[in-house]
Design an enzyme around this catalytic site. Structure first.
Site, PDB file in Angstrom:
ATOM      1  N   ASP A 385       0.767  -1.247   0.053  1.00 21.79           N
ATOM      2  CA  ASP A 385      -0.227   0.110  -0.032  1.00 21.79           C
ATOM      3  C   ASP A 385       0.852   1.279  -0.023  1.00 21.79           C
ATOM      4  O   ASP A 385       2.228   1.074  -0.180  1.00 21.79           O
ATOM      5  CB  ASP A 385      -1.007  -0.051   1.236  1.00 21.79           C
ATOM      6  CG  ASP A 385      -2.386   0.701   0.825  1.00 21.79           C
ATOM      7  OD1 ASP A 385      -2.275   1.877   0.502  1.00 21.79           O
ATOM      8  OD2 ASP A 385      -3.328  -0.016   0.917  1.00 21.79           O
ATOM      9  N   HIS A 448      -2.825   3.273  -4.489  1.00 21.32           N
ATOM     10  CA  HIS A 448      -2.299   2.674  -3.074  1.00 21.32           C
ATOM     11  C   HIS A 448      -0.981   1.750  -3.427  1.00 21.32           C
ATOM     12  O   HIS A 448      -0.601   0.919  -2.973  1.00 21.32           O
ATOM     13  CB  HIS A 448      -3.331   1.604  -2.575  1.00 21.32           C
ATOM     14  CG  HIS A 448      -4.527   2.160  -1.856  1.00 21.32           C
ATOM     15  ND1 HIS A 448      -4.484   2.647  -0.852  1.00 21.32           N
ATOM     16  CD2 HIS A 448      -5.973   2.163  -2.495  1.00 21.32           C
ATOM     17  CE1 HIS A 448      -5.688   2.999  -0.510  1.00 21.32           C
ATOM     18  NE2 HIS A 448      -6.534   2.865  -1.540  1.00 21.32           N
ATOM     19  N   GLU A 512     -10.087   3.097  -5.191  1.00 23.41           N
ATOM     20  CA  GLU A 512      -9.864   4.565  -4.597  1.00 23.41           C
ATOM     21  C   GLU A 512      -8.823   5.373  -5.474  1.00 23.41           C
ATOM     22  O   GLU A 512      -8.035   6.451  -5.064  1.00 23.41           O
ATOM     23  CB  GLU A 512      -9.474   4.595  -3.238  1.00 23.41           C
ATOM     24  CG  GLU A 512     -10.480   4.117  -2.168  1.00 23.41           C
ATOM     25  CD  GLU A 512     -10.077   4.332  -0.777  1.00 23.41           C
ATOM     26  OE1 GLU A 512     -10.898   4.750   0.001  1.00 23.41           O
ATOM     27  OE2 GLU A 512      -9.011   3.623  -0.514  1.00 23.41           O
TER      28      GLU A 512
HETATM   29  C1  ACM Z   1     -10.846  -0.216   0.418  1.00 27.25           C
HETATM   30  O1  ACM Z   1     -11.473  -0.390   1.563  1.00 27.25           O
HETATM   31  N1  ACM Z   1     -10.309   0.686   0.206  1.00 27.25           N
HETATM   32  C2  ACM Z   1     -11.056  -1.510  -0.605  1.00 27.25           C
END
Ligand code: ACM
Ligand code: ZN
Length: 725
Positions: A385, A448, A512
């Site tokens: 991440d 991420h 995201e």
């Molecule tokens: C997530 O909770 N960003 C998949």
């Protein structure tokens, strides 16, 4: 070696002098962040706060080097639940002068504590308050506090318990369970021994507890609920505290070993008498992969499975039957019965997140057998991440050299470092397979991914240098879809992963990256060129989703054609088209229906993990851990249980599209392995039942009734969990 040792000592001594080790203050909340981070000894003198971002929460989560905590001059009548949960460095604690109660699990697994005095002011010690304080040697009880269930269980190093009260304090029979009376001396006031010898909870210091005969009541002790349960209480029951003989068919060697392990752990073989026969076999007449039939007669137990996995689940059910009502480690007898059982959904998963806060390898492994007890069968590893890269990639050594260590996660300023070698991951895969748990790796893209970008800046637009992220939230820095190195990089990473993880699935993240919109891609010449090449002419940001689709398309193609893998990703409503054969994850609160519509329209599989039911990293009740977080809502046990895996759709959806259910344990706020269990359980038990048991076998009241013995068993085994009520 010696020279190096000397050098380390010298450096340690210098840094000792340089850092303020001792903090004396009224309230820890008044101390600067680096003062909290540096403190090894904390002396508090004020009125301590206990709610929200309180003194107690800050002592636990921000004073991560603290070894000695002296609250002797402070006021804090109620030390809250979880106050210093799993603070492994804490060696000494002086309780507040006016302490009246210590909450549940307040000092759970404080396994460096050596001695402890419970002051005379104390009225109540909560359940499991000092459970698993595994180095505690000496306990002094000055007054006569009531002590809850398992308050000191698992304190196996206790050598002396000194109680000053002439009348035995009222303690739960299990308060000292697991303490070895042959090694631990109970000293009580002169003349009081006679009372202690017969007092509940204390008499185990004098003789082994005699338990009443317990016959298992199968309808009250199984989670997940089984499909068919027929019990015959009129027939002669099977007494179980006898030696067991295991007869396993060829191919069930692993299950035979698992059977021996669980029978030993329940202590069944300690009694004498005729052998109990446990037969494990495969039955071709059973057709579901995980289906099994378990039969108990007065002679023994027969478990037939369609596959080894089915036999394994029969064993997990047998273990729960032996545990029965949880009042003891093992019951005395099982009634004659027949159970026929099979799961509702194929994949029942928990996801862990070592990227945000590293989970040491042995702790990660230890998580597997606990999930398997409840027939959960997939462990999803969120390996990378913005905050770290946690898996060795031999082609790109900088990922772990530079990307696996940093300081801090939000307001917690501790060093966070570590990664898994490929060798360790192979070991985990093999270990998990013995529990019929598959391991699914996740490498995020295109968002991420700051850790990878930090190590290899050419992965992002313009090759900018970006530091590792030390806070939660979403970064705008993304992989550049116009940069060929990105495809070479991902190709090599997935090639190495495919060699390590045999699971047919690999998770690509995908969440995201466009929310907030993908600013990173708008100003990049390579992205502009790519858009021209693809004939993308819009500039309302819909073009960004098309770039993401292009990037995903290339990676998915590689995964399929070179490695035969099924790609998975987190659903975003802007991915209008789910590539055929992929698995999408419905996770966003309130958007499950949209995700299901997309899966059905694209004939794709969907994993259900909607935040409102399945985000187990959220607090389970208002005020529960993590008390300080990024604004998480509450996911109650009841809301997890209320998840309908078919989301009100017809049987076709369940048959054609539903892949399974998953619970997430994002670790931004989970700063010890014990707290992963705390967040997971008991909600993962609700999820296990959602995923396994058919609709007409489930009821909330029935679940709560059956849950009770499981939670007692967890307490006895020292597994952290949140309160069910
Ligand atoms: C997530 O909770 N960003 C998949
Ligand atoms: Zn770019």
């Amino acid at each position: 070696m010696e020279k190096r040792g000397l050098f380390v000592l010298l450096v340690a001594a210098l840094s000792l002098q340089a850092s303020p080790q001792r903090v004396e203050t009224e309230n820890i909340t008044a101390v600067a962040p680096d003062g909290k981070a540096a403190a090894r000894e904390v002396v508090l003198t004020g009125r301590l706060t206990t709610r929200g971002n309180s003194d107690l929460r800050q002592l636990r989560d921000l004073c991560f080097r603290m070894e000695r905590l002296d609250m002797g001059a402070a006021s804090c009548p109620h030390v809250p639940e979880n106050a210093l949960h799993s603070r492994h460095r804490l060696k000494e604690v002086v309780l507040p002068r006016d302490v009246k109660s210590i909450g549940r699990q307040a000092f759970f697994a404080c396994d460096s504590l050596l001695t402890l005095t419970l002051p005379a002011s104390l009225d109540t010690v909560g359940e499991s308050a000092f459970a698993r304080c595994g180095r505690l040697e000496r306990l002094v009880v000055e007054g006569s506090p009531r002590m809850g269930a398992f308050a000191f269980s698992g304190c196996g190093a206790l050598r002396e318990v000194e109680v000053r009260s002439a009348v035995p304090p009222p303690v739960a029979p299990t308060a000292f369970e697991g303490v070895d009376r042959r090694k631990c001396r109970l000293s009580v006031p002169r003349g009081a021994e006679r009372l202690y010898r017969t007092a509940p909870g204390w008499r185990l210091f004098y003789e082994d507890e005699k338990q009443p005969f317990r016959l298992c009541r199968p309808a009250d002790c199984l989670v997940p609920a089984v499909e068919v349960l027929e019990t015959d209480f009129a027939a002669v029951p099977l007494t179980v505290k006898r030696p067991w003989r295991i007869e396993a068919a060829a191919g069930l060697e692993n299950e035979a070993r698992q059977a021996r392990r669980l029978l030993d752990a329940r202590g069944t073989g300690r009694g004498a008498g005729r052998e109990v026969r446990l037969r494990l076999r495969l039955d071709a007449a059973l057709n579901g992969e995980e289906e099994y039939v378990l039969t108990v007669t007065q002679e023994g137990v027969d478990i037939a499975g369609a596959t080894a996995a089915g036999v394994f689940y029969g064993l997990m059910t047998l273990d729960q039957l032996l545990r029965a009502d949880g009042a003891s480690l093992c019951c005395d007898a099982l009634p004659a019965l027949r159970i026929a059982d099979a799961p509702r959904t194929r994949v029942r998963e928990l996801m862990v997140d070592p990227a945000r806060i590293f989970i040491p390898f042995e702790e990660l492994k230890a998580f597997v057998p606990e999930m398997a007890r409840y027939k959960l069968n997939a462990l999803h590893l969120h390996l990378v991440d913005d905050q770290a890269w946690r898996i060795e990639i031999k082609s790109y050594p900088r990922l772990t050299e530079l990307g696996s260590r940093r300081t801090g996660m939000d307001d917690m300023l501790m060093p966070v470092s570590g990664f898994y070698t490929q060798e360790q991951m192979r070991e985990l895969v093999a270990f998990a397979a013995r529990y019929h748990v598959q391991v699914i790796p996740e490498i995020e893209m295109p968002g991420h991914e700051v850790a990878a970008i930090h190590c290899y800046p050419q992965l992002t637009c313009g090759g900018r240098e970006i530091p590792l992220r030390t806070t939660c939230g979403v970064s705008d820095e993304l992989l550049c879809p116009g940069e060929e190195f990105v495809y070479e990089f991902l190709g090599n990473v997935f090639r190495e992963l495919a060699d390590v993880f045999p699971s047919p699935y690999v998770h690509l993240g995908g969440d995201e990256a466009g929310n907030p919109a993908l600013g990173c891609w708008t100003d990049c010449e390579k992205c502009r060129q790519l858009k021209r090449r693809l004939g993308i002419l819009t500039d309302d940001r819909s073009e960004n989703w098309r770039l993401q689709e292009y990037l995903f398309g290339r990676v998915i193609d590689t995964l399929r054609t070179r490695h035969g893998k099924v790609p998975m990703f987190w659903y975003e409503t802007d991915f209008k088209r789910i590539p055929e054969g992929c698995v999408t994850f419905a996770w966003r609160h309130g958007l499950t229906a949209a995700a299901i519509d997309a899966a059905v329209a694209n004939r794709a599989k969907i994993m259900l993990c909607p935040g409102e039911h399945c985000y187990l990293d959220y607090p389970m009740r208002a005020g529960d851990m993590p008390e300080v977080n990024w604004g998480m809502p509450v996911t109650s046990l009841r809301s997890t249980y209320a998840l309908d895996p078919s989301w009100g759709r017809d049987g076709d959806f369940e048959r054609d599209n539903l892949f399974g259910v998953a619970g997430t344990l994002w670790s931004e706020c989970i700063n010890s392995p014990e707290r992963i269990y705390y967040q997971a359980y008991p909600r993962a038990l609700a999820l296990a039942e959602v995923g396994w048991s058919s609709r007409n076998r489930r009821s909330w009241e029935g679940f709560l009734r059956r849950l009770r013995p499981l939670l007692l068993d967890m307490q006895r085994r020292g597994v952290a969990h949140s309160r069910a009520e």
